[in-house]
Structure formats: structure tokens, C-alpha cells
Design a protein around this motif. Structure first.
Motif, PDB file in Angstrom:
ATOM      1  N   THR A   6       0.836  -1.199   0.000  1.00 61.30           N
ATOM      2  CA  THR A   6       0.000   0.000   0.000  1.00 61.30           C
ATOM      3  C   THR A   6       0.874   1.253   0.000  1.00 61.30           C
ATOM      4  O   THR A   6       1.952   1.263   0.603  1.00 61.30           O
ATOM      5  CB  THR A   6      -0.937   0.017   1.221  1.00 61.30           C
ATOM      6  OG1 THR A   6      -0.145  -0.092   2.408  1.00 61.30           O
ATOM      7  CG2 THR A   6      -1.930  -1.122   1.164  1.00 61.30           C
ATOM      8  N   THR A   8       2.445   4.952   0.782  1.00 61.94           N
ATOM      9  CA  THR A   8       2.615   5.814   1.946  1.00 61.94           C
ATOM     10  C   THR A   8       1.699   7.021   1.775  1.00 61.94           C
ATOM     11  O   THR A   8       1.595   7.578   0.681  1.00 61.94           O
ATOM     12  CB  THR A   8       4.078   6.257   2.051  1.00 61.94           C
ATOM     13  OG1 THR A   8       4.894   5.089   2.120  1.00 61.94           O
ATOM     14  CG2 THR A   8       4.322   7.115   3.258  1.00 61.94           C
ATOM     15  N   GLN A   9       1.057   7.462   2.866  1.00 63.46           N
ATOM     16  CA  GLN A   9       0.124   8.585   2.786  1.00 63.46           C
ATOM     17  C   GLN A   9       0.779   9.928   3.065  1.00 63.46           C
ATOM     18  O   GLN A   9       0.481  10.916   2.412  1.00 63.46           O
ATOM     19  CB  GLN A   9      -1.033   8.370   3.751  1.00 63.46           C
ATOM     20  CG  GLN A   9      -1.899   7.191   3.356  1.00 63.46           C
ATOM     21  CD  GLN A   9      -3.054   6.987   4.309  1.00 63.46           C
ATOM     22  OE1 GLN A   9      -2.959   7.290   5.493  1.00 63.46           O
ATOM     23  NE2 GLN A   9      -4.139   6.483   3.784  1.00 63.46           N
ATOM     24  N   LEU A  10       1.649   9.989   4.067  1.00 64.65           N
ATOM     25  CA  LEU A  10       2.366  11.214   4.366  1.00 64.65           C
ATOM     26  C   LEU A  10       3.530  10.892   5.279  1.00 64.65           C
ATOM     27  O   LEU A  10       3.608   9.801   5.844  1.00 64.65           O
ATOM     28  CB  LEU A  10       1.464  12.287   4.995  1.00 64.65           C
ATOM     29  CG  LEU A  10       0.700  11.961   6.275  1.00 64.65           C
ATOM     30  CD1 LEU A  10       1.505  12.346   7.501  1.00 64.65           C
ATOM     31  CD2 LEU A  10      -0.607  12.745   6.288  1.00 64.65           C
ATOM     32  N   GLY A  50       2.566  15.772   1.251  1.00 58.50           N
ATOM     33  CA  GLY A  50       3.146  14.542   1.767  1.00 58.50           C
ATOM     34  C   GLY A  50       4.197  14.708   2.840  1.00 58.50           C
ATOM     35  O   GLY A  50       4.539  13.752   3.527  1.00 58.50           O
TER      36      GLY A  50
END
Length: 129
Positions: A6, A8-10, A50
Motif C-alpha cells: 500500500t 505511503t500517505q504522508l 506529503g
């Protein structure tokens, strides 16, 4: 076992402060960052999409404030000269001169935030740097 695939979101780098209000004022008023996440005793500011810096009240965080800050927040900007002029006008603490590091391909300067964390503002001097 493989690492999860998955995205990375931030990313958040956390700094610990004795005076959270003063740190907030600096990152909002001097650095111009926007509060992205307010967790009460932890304030998370967006640097760019990010990338974030989290300001933590050391009385409640996982780590404690320390006099020695062996960490630096580096922010890449398009026009380091404009930022240097601004930093000079604001008389920021421990403001260095502008310098060029040919090996790294940057033009930069550093200063400290209210509790001694070093911030480096830099621009690339060549593609791919």
C-alpha cells in the motif's frame, strides 16, 4: 513476509518543545506553514504535499525535549535567495551566510527555530541534485 504494498500517505518528522505556543507562532508566522492536523498537544504542519513537521508538547509526547538537537529540517525551495533575504530581514536566530555545496549541488543557508532546531533552506544548483 513482504513489506505491505500500500502507498505511503504522508511523512511527519516530530520535534519536541517546552513552549508549544511559541513554536506554533514561529512555524505559522515566520515559516508560513499551514496547520494540517490538530491533535491538541501535537500540531502537525504541512511543508509540501506529503511532508509534514509535527510540533509536540514534550510533557505529553513519546520523547522529551533535549538541549542538543542532532536533527535538521531541510526544506527545498525554488528561490533560496528570496528566502535568505526574508530570513535576514526577520533576524532569525543563528542565521548563516548563504553557501554553495558543489558536491551536493545545492545553494543553502541555515537558522534555528525558537528552541534550537536547525532549519536549512536550499535550492538545487543543478538538475538531479
Amino acid at each position: 513476509m513482504k513489506r505491505p504494498e500500500t502507498p505511503t500517505q504522508l511523512a511527519i518528522t516530530f520535534f519536541y518543545y517546552r513552549d508549544l505556543a511559541a513554536a506554533m507562532t514561529f512555524y505559522e508566522d515566520v515559516m508560513g506553514l499551514t496547520l494540517a492536523i490538530d491533535q491538541g498537544w501535537c500540531k502537525i504542519y504541512e511543508i509540501c504535499p506529503g511532508a509534514h513537521v509535527g510540533l509536540v508538547d514534550e510533557a505529553k509526547g513519546m520523547n522529551k525535549w533535549a538541549a542538543v538537537k542532532p536533527v535538521q529540517l531541510c526544506i527545498r525551495v525554488e528561490d533560496v535567495d528570496a528566502w535568505f533575504e526574508y530570513a535576514t530581514d526577520r533576524k532569525l536566530e543563528n542565521l548563516s551566510e548563504l553557501f554553495v555545496n558543489d558536491a551536493l549541488g545545492i545553494r543553502a543557508f541555515v537558522f534555528n527555530d525558537p528552541e534550537g532546531y536547525q532549519i536549512e533552506m536550499q535550492s538545487a544548483t543543478r538538475a538531479g541534485a
